[in-house]
Design a protein around this motif. Sequence first.
Motif, short mmCIF file in Angstrom:
data_model
loop_
_atom_site.label_atom_id
_atom_site.label_comp_id
_atom_site.label_asym_id
_atom_site.label_seq_id
_atom_site.Cartn_x
_atom_site.Cartn_y
_atom_site.Cartn_z
N UNK A 5 -31.13 -35.39 30.17
CA UNK A 5 -31.90 -35.29 28.74
C UNK A 5 -31.57 -33.92 28.36
N UNK A 6 -31.92 -33.14 28.95
CA UNK A 6 -31.79 -31.59 28.72
C UNK A 6 -31.10 -30.70 29.61
N UNK A 7 -30.01 -30.03 29.13
CA UNK A 7 -29.28 -29.23 29.95
C UNK A 7 -29.18 -27.95 29.19
N UNK A 8 -29.54 -26.65 29.82
CA UNK A 8 -29.10 -25.35 29.43
C UNK A 8 -28.15 -24.62 30.28
N UNK A 36 -30.45 -46.73 21.67
CA UNK A 36 -31.20 -45.68 22.51
C UNK A 36 -32.40 -46.25 22.70
N UNK A 37 -33.32 -45.64 22.07
CA UNK A 37 -34.92 -46.10 22.02
C UNK A 37 -35.05 -47.63 21.34
N UNK A 38 -34.43 -47.60 20.37
CA UNK A 38 -34.59 -48.85 19.51
C UNK A 38 -35.99 -48.78 18.57
N UNK A 39 -36.69 -47.97 18.60
CA UNK A 39 -37.81 -47.95 17.86
C UNK A 39 -37.52 -48.28 16.36
N UNK A 40 -36.70 -47.70 15.67
CA UNK A 40 -36.34 -48.48 14.35
C UNK A 40 -35.72 -49.53 14.32
N UNK A 41 -34.75 -49.65 15.21
CA UNK A 41 -34.11 -50.78 15.28
C UNK A 41 -34.75 -52.34 15.27
N UNK A 42 -35.65 -52.03 16.20
CA UNK A 42 -36.81 -53.18 16.45
C UNK A 42 -38.00 -53.33 15.16
N UNK A 43 -38.00 -52.45 14.31
CA UNK A 43 -39.03 -52.42 13.57
C UNK A 43 -39.19 -53.25 12.14
N UNK A 44 -37.57 -53.61 12.13
CA UNK A 44 -37.38 -54.57 10.68
C UNK A 44 -36.03 -55.38 11.13
N UNK A 45 -35.87 -56.49 10.54
CA UNK A 45 -34.90 -57.40 10.61
C UNK A 45 -33.58 -56.94 10.37
N UNK A 46 -32.68 -57.05 11.32
CA UNK A 46 -31.28 -56.59 11.33
C UNK A 46 -30.23 -57.83 11.18
N UNK A 51 -43.32 -41.78 21.61
CA UNK A 51 -42.64 -40.60 22.04
C UNK A 51 -41.84 -41.03 23.28
N UNK A 52 -42.27 -41.77 24.03
CA UNK A 52 -41.66 -42.25 25.52
C UNK A 52 -40.55 -43.02 25.43
N UNK A 53 -40.13 -43.40 24.12
CA UNK A 53 -39.22 -44.49 23.82
C UNK A 53 -38.09 -43.98 22.92
N UNK A 54 -38.81 -43.33 21.67
CA UNK A 54 -37.73 -43.00 20.73
C UNK A 54 -36.76 -41.72 21.29
N UNK A 98 -28.16 -37.41 23.50
CA UNK A 98 -28.69 -38.59 22.42
C UNK A 98 -29.75 -39.37 23.04
N UNK A 99 -29.81 -39.54 24.37
CA UNK A 99 -30.73 -40.56 24.71
C UNK A 99 -32.03 -39.73 25.08
N UNK A 100 -32.22 -38.77 25.23
CA UNK A 100 -33.46 -37.78 25.50
C UNK A 100 -34.37 -38.25 24.54
N UNK A 101 -35.44 -38.47 25.16
CA UNK A 101 -36.67 -38.95 24.46
C UNK A 101 -37.38 -37.82 23.68
N UNK A 102 -38.29 -38.11 22.56
CA UNK A 102 -39.07 -37.03 22.04
C UNK A 102 -39.97 -36.48 22.90
#
Length: 168
Positions: free
Chosen positions: A40-43, A14-24, A88-91, A52-56
């Motif tokens: 992103x958002x639907x009401x 999705x955003x990869x902010x955690x995925x790219x934060x440490x070795x996998x 926020x714009x990626x996560x 799930x891909x909606x950013x923070x």
Amino acid sequence: RDDLIFAPGELPLGGGTWLFSEEQLELTGLVDLTALGWTPLTTSDDTLSIAATCTVADLFRLEARDDWAAHPLIAQCCNFFLASFKIWNVATVGGNIATALPAGPMISLAVTLDATATVWAPGGVDRHLPVAALVTGVCETALGHGEVLRSIEIPLAALRDRTGFRRI
């Protein structure tokens, strides 16, 4: 959706902010979910659906309705990230839930508001389960190999309720 096929060692991105934060070490490839173009958002009349891909950042900017007493909880949980605007714009909301990190503010938000997770399973099957049942432990979820968290559905009735927020 039919193109979402995961070989052993491949993970959804999705955003990869955690995925790219440490070795996998076990990671052999990534499947980019953001290319699927989910809104992103639907009401609807009774549900707020968060892709799930909606950013923070997108979630933070969600406009409140007059009857949404719980709306401030959204901003409070977004601010709990203590992250820069770049994060926020990626996560993604889904990424924060699917990684099941102990300090997952989107998990707290979704569970507090009785959210249901929609999970795409291989073979075109949808599973629906409470977010509280999706996250099973520290960095552990009920997602199986090849399954993708598609969206989080929050009942509007939950957004109409009062909530409390404590941070320690």
